[in-house]
Design a protein around this motif. Structure first.
Motif, PDB file in Angstrom:
ATOM      1  N   GLN A  87      -4.035  10.025  -9.564  1.00 53.07           N
ATOM      2  CA  GLN A  87      -4.500  11.031  -8.612  1.00 53.07           C
ATOM      3  C   GLN A  87      -4.256  10.620  -7.171  1.00 53.07           C
ATOM      4  O   GLN A  87      -4.289  11.466  -6.268  1.00 53.07           O
ATOM      5  CB  GLN A  87      -5.992  11.328  -8.822  1.00 53.07           C
ATOM      6  N   SER A  88      -3.976   9.341  -6.944  1.00 51.81           N
ATOM      7  CA  SER A  88      -3.739   8.860  -5.576  1.00 51.81           C
ATOM      8  C   SER A  88      -2.310   9.118  -5.110  1.00 51.81           C
ATOM      9  O   SER A  88      -2.010   8.971  -3.923  1.00 51.81           O
ATOM     10  CB  SER A  88      -4.033   7.355  -5.488  1.00 51.81           C
ATOM     11  N   LEU A  89      -1.421   9.496  -6.020  1.00 55.35           N
ATOM     12  CA  LEU A  89      -0.020   9.687  -5.676  1.00 55.35           C
ATOM     13  C   LEU A  89       0.275  11.137  -5.306  1.00 55.35           C
ATOM     14  O   LEU A  89      -0.304  12.072  -5.860  1.00 55.35           O
ATOM     15  CB  LEU A  89       0.882   9.285  -6.844  1.00 55.35           C
ATOM     16  N   SER A  90       1.199  11.304  -4.373  1.00 52.93           N
ATOM     17  CA  SER A  90       1.664  12.641  -4.008  1.00 52.93           C
ATOM     18  C   SER A  90       2.616  13.156  -5.094  1.00 52.93           C
ATOM     19  O   SER A  90       3.020  12.416  -6.005  1.00 52.93           O
ATOM     20  CB  SER A  90       2.403  12.596  -2.670  1.00 52.93           C
TER      21      SER A  90
ATOM     22  N   SER B 146      -3.502   0.404  -9.005  1.00 51.26           N
ATOM     23  CA  SER B 146      -4.786   0.055  -8.384  1.00 51.26           C
ATOM     24  C   SER B 146      -5.706   1.254  -8.179  1.00 51.26           C
ATOM     25  O   SER B 146      -6.930   1.113  -8.209  1.00 51.26           O
ATOM     26  CB  SER B 146      -4.551  -0.646  -7.043  1.00 51.26           C
ATOM     27  N   GLN B 147      -5.125   2.460  -7.968  1.00 49.86           N
ATOM     28  CA  GLN B 147      -5.945   3.620  -7.600  1.00 49.86           C
ATOM     29  C   GLN B 147      -5.839   4.792  -8.580  1.00 49.86           C
ATOM     30  O   GLN B 147      -6.590   5.753  -8.485  1.00 49.86           O
ATOM     31  CB  GLN B 147      -5.560   4.106  -6.202  1.00 49.86           C
TER      32      GLN B 147
ATOM     33  N   SER C 111       0.813  -1.219   0.000  1.00 53.16           N
ATOM     34  CA  SER C 111       0.000   0.000   0.000  1.00 53.16           C
ATOM     35  C   SER C 111       0.845   1.267   0.000  1.00 53.16           C
ATOM     36  O   SER C 111       0.346   2.351  -0.274  1.00 53.16           O
ATOM     37  CB  SER C 111      -0.942   0.011   1.209  1.00 53.16           C
ATOM     38  N   GLU C 112       2.146   1.130   0.312  1.00 54.66           N
ATOM     39  CA  GLU C 112       3.035   2.289   0.360  1.00 54.66           C
ATOM     40  C   GLU C 112       3.879   2.429  -0.903  1.00 54.66           C
ATOM     41  O   GLU C 112       4.593   3.413  -1.060  1.00 54.66           O
ATOM     42  CB  GLU C 112       3.965   2.197   1.570  1.00 54.66           C
TER      43      GLU C 112
ATOM     44  N   GLU D 187       5.761  11.157  -5.100  1.00 60.42           N
ATOM     45  CA  GLU D 187       5.555   9.810  -5.631  1.00 60.42           C
ATOM     46  C   GLU D 187       5.441   9.826  -7.152  1.00 60.42           C
ATOM     47  O   GLU D 187       5.952   8.933  -7.836  1.00 60.42           O
ATOM     48  CB  GLU D 187       4.309   9.191  -4.999  1.00 60.42           C
TER      49      GLU D 187
ATOM     50  N   ARG E  40       0.145   1.446  -6.086  1.00 58.75           N
ATOM     51  CA  ARG E  40      -0.991   2.347  -5.885  1.00 58.75           C
ATOM     52  C   ARG E  40      -1.407   2.993  -7.198  1.00 58.75           C
ATOM     53  O   ARG E  40      -2.581   3.243  -7.445  1.00 58.75           O
ATOM     54  CB  ARG E  40      -0.646   3.420  -4.854  1.00 58.75           C
ATOM     55  N   LEU E  41      -0.443   3.297  -8.040  1.00 54.20           N
ATOM     56  CA  LEU E  41      -0.751   3.863  -9.350  1.00 54.20           C
ATOM     57  C   LEU E  41      -1.607   2.891 -10.156  1.00 54.20           C
ATOM     58  O   LEU E  41      -2.596   3.285 -10.785  1.00 54.20           O
ATOM     59  CB  LEU E  41       0.541   4.173 -10.095  1.00 54.20           C
TER      60      LEU E  41
END
Length: 239
Positions: A30-33, A26-27, A17-18, A36, A23-24
């Motif tokens: 827009q989910s990345l900082s 799966s989500q 999850s980190e 990131e 995360r890119l």
């Protein structure tokens, strides 16, 4: 390299999850900082530092993603872990972003009066030492569709043919056009050639079915006998 010798945790040691890539996938992006997103471009860090640490340092030094638009390859290479190839990749991406930002469409202006056309054209005509001629293609509401530089002349004259003026207007599906050209002297008073070409344009507009709303001669208020900075054929009753 054993993780105990790593100054920052390796991405492999982070939970799923980190990890930015997981995360890119799966989500979505827009989910990345910001750091990131930058880490996804860098792909790898340096000895003793993971890619997130390198990305965070870049953002800290630049102040923001927007700050990177001013960076050179030398500034990227000053960051530990950024070599020549990565620096060139980064400035390439930065240049793409800069061009996208500069070319992003803004709300097109409505040009329904000579003073608005004058204000719109001043940036193009300031300090020009040669004459240039433009066609402003408009829709039915007099909103600009496209500005087309038709000719670029010498220091003394700029010849234009109606065919060149209306070619792009037809291609753009314009309902009307406004023509504009500059006088390098700053005096917008029309010449005999300006009057002649305006009459030709007026007749050609009738043939092609595109309204010629005005022909503006753009000068400088300081050199204009009327202190306006432009001459409008429409206002003068010659259209």
């Amino acid at each position: 390299m054993p993780s105990s010798t790593y100054l920052t945790p390796r991405l492999a040691d982070l939970s799923v999850s980190e990890r930015p890539q997981e995360r890119l996938e799966s989500q979505g992006p827009q989910s990345l900082s910001d750091s990131e997103l930058l880490a996804m471009i860098l792909r790898s860090g340096s000895k003793g530092r993971n890619v997130l640490s390198v990305a965070s340092e870049i953002l800290q030094e630049s102040g923001s993603l927007n700050g990177l638009l001013k960076w050179s390859d030398a500034e990227f290479r000053a960051i530990k872990g950024i070599g020549k190839v990565k620096a060139l990749q980064l400035i390439t991406i930065v240049e793409i972003c800069r061009r996208v930002r500069e070319r992003s469409p803004v709300t097109a202006p409505i040009l329904d009066s000579p003073d608005l056309v004058f204000d719109f054209m001043r940036q193009d005509t300031q300090n020009l030492e040669i004459e240039k001629f433009w066609t402003l293609c408009l829709n039915r509401k007099n909103r600009l569709i496209k500005k087309v530089e038709v000719t670029s002349g010498t220091a003394s004259n700029s010849l234009v043919h109606p065919r060149e003026v209306f070619r792009e207007a037809i291609r753009q599906g314009a309902s009307a056009v406004i023509c504009a050209h500059n006088h390098p002297s700053g005096d917008p008073s029309p010449s005999a050639a300006d009057i002649k070409v305006t009459r030709q344009l007026r007749e050609s507009a009738k043939i092609v079915g595109i309204d010629l709303l005005d022909h503006l001669v753009v000068g400088n208020p300081e050199h204009d006998p009327l202190s306006r900075g432009y001459y409008s054929f429409q206002e003068s009753g010659l259209l």
